[in-house]
Design an enzyme around this catalytic site. Sequence first.
Site, mmCIF file in Angstrom:
data_model
loop_
_atom_site.group_PDB
_atom_site.id
_atom_site.type_symbol
_atom_site.label_atom_id
_atom_site.label_comp_id
_atom_site.label_asym_id
_atom_site.label_seq_id
_atom_site.Cartn_x
_atom_site.Cartn_y
_atom_site.Cartn_z
ATOM 1 N N ASN A 69 0.884 -1.178 -0.101
ATOM 2 C CA ASN A 69 -0.009 -0.008 -0.105
ATOM 3 C C ASN A 69 0.637 1.258 0.033
ATOM 4 O OD1 ASN A 69 -1.496 -2.109 2.128
ATOM 5 N ND2 ASN A 69 -2.907 -1.343 0.386
ATOM 6 N N VAL A 100 1.197 6.636 0.810
ATOM 7 C CA VAL A 100 0.717 5.711 1.320
ATOM 8 C C VAL A 100 -0.751 5.992 1.118
ATOM 9 C CG1 VAL A 100 -0.052 4.790 3.745
ATOM 10 C CG2 VAL A 100 2.272 6.168 3.553
ATOM 11 N N CYS A 101 -1.300 4.541 0.724
ATOM 12 C CA CYS A 101 -2.901 4.558 0.638
ATOM 13 C C CYS A 101 -3.370 3.946 1.902
ATOM 14 C CB CYS A 101 -2.986 3.742 -0.600
ATOM 15 S SG CYS A 101 -4.730 3.212 -0.824
ATOM 16 N N LEU A 102 -4.144 4.483 2.526
ATOM 17 C CA LEU A 102 -4.706 4.062 3.670
ATOM 18 C C LEU A 102 -6.226 4.731 3.905
ATOM 19 C CD1 LEU A 102 -4.574 2.478 6.255
ATOM 20 C CD2 LEU A 102 -3.328 4.180 7.297
#
Lengths: 153, 351
Positions: free
Chosen positions: A80, A88-90
């Site tokens: 991610n 960051v993919c969150l």
Amino acid sequence: MSQRVLREYRRLVAAGGAANESNLHPTDPADLTHWEATLEGPQGTPYEGHSFPLRVTVPDKYPTLPPSVCFPKRTMPHPNVKWDTGEVCLDTLAGGWTPVMDLQYAVMAVRRLLAEPNPESPLNLELAALSRLGDHKAYDGIIKYRLAHSSIK
Amino acid sequence: MTRVKPICDALGKKRFKKVCENLLECCVCTICHELMSVPMMVECGHNYCYTCLKHWLTSNENTVLKCPDCRSVVSHPPNMNMFLDHQLKYILEMLVKNAAPDSEWVAILAQRDNDMTAYRRDATSKNLFDGVFVNSTLAVTDMDDDGIPRCGNCHWELDPDDVDDDGDDNVCPHCHFRIRNVIRPSRDTEGTGVPPALADDYSEGEYESITVEMQRGGNQRASESDYESGSSEDRPRGSVYDLEAQDSGSGDEPHDDEMDSDLDSFIENDEEETDGPGSNDNDSTLGRRKRVYAVLDADESDSQQSSPDSDFYEHNSADEFVSGDSLDEQSPDPTGRRRGPRVALVLSDDE
């Protein structure tokens, strides 16, 4: 809304180091829009034994808008995290954000992401594909190789 | 006060202090981490400053409105929590009594008064929360209209598939109003167990009668739908109650005996209604209806015969069976009066 960041800073200082295990602190105490934290690699993951610096940027509309977090580029091999940019993919830091969360919560969420990657919304396709295939040997191997050759130990 | 003193005594000094701290903690807004200023209560019970909540609700133009703490949908404008406001004002006034004129408490009290003025101004100009509740609408589902969710503003059909589960981009495709609740397909929201497979079996006309049919509890769909299809507009509009009523019948499918007796009483009730003083049924319709009853009666006695399924009535309706359509045509006047009470009778039967 900068009042809110100021209160968070005061609370972190008052709570002392023990309550702040990620060592979240403003880069410059005079400017509370840029923060830094250090994440320890969770035990039982290929990240164990490494520590990762994390940059946190507080937008003007914080806490209505979430802080943005970023690893230094080409330091974090993770499904991610975009390898070339450190983005960051969150969900917590996007659509799932609500203003009751704070900077410390955001950093904790990223730390949890290290232990529990989510290959369904990948930014590192290579690692996500291996994770989805269940090839843990190759997955762990690539992460360890990247970490060993990364500038940050 | 009579109850307060024994509580204080029972707590003891140390715990009393803890309780006080806890209560004060409840007065702090979880968005700005300051004593709440003009506390507004969201329908789930969480409280926030008016300004904080306004910033949050207006931060994105297209999404479902959600409570910051529990993420439940905010479909109605939050109200001011007068009780909490009185407490907060009291706390601040007590703080200011001890404080120097340049202390932060004086500033906070002044800010509270400013915020209250702003809130009152917004309230009188009907522009609370920057009009986010005026310039948005709720998706509504009318069960008499196939259960399709529609825009509350322009009644345009809303396709649940166009909207993801998070409620991002929750906008009417026609009038571009923000939809502030979650659009779900009616089959999910009903929760009444209308089996999707069953619903798909129906042609468009039959499907209109599904509400009444499900109240009857299940299987005898052709007889029912034939009877009802011409007059679905006459049914009472209380779709919410229809929905709740469906719960009792639709979940379990009754087997043949049960169903027949059910239908039996249904027809009987119907006759009582039409025989009543208000109806002006002529003899011929009454006679025909008795024939319907007789058909069903015979059906019940012959337990070997299969249930009165659609084929049975479709083949017999032309001559023997008088469908609902033709009944209505012959006696259009009483239908409106008849429908309401009859549904009620059926309901009580089901229970």
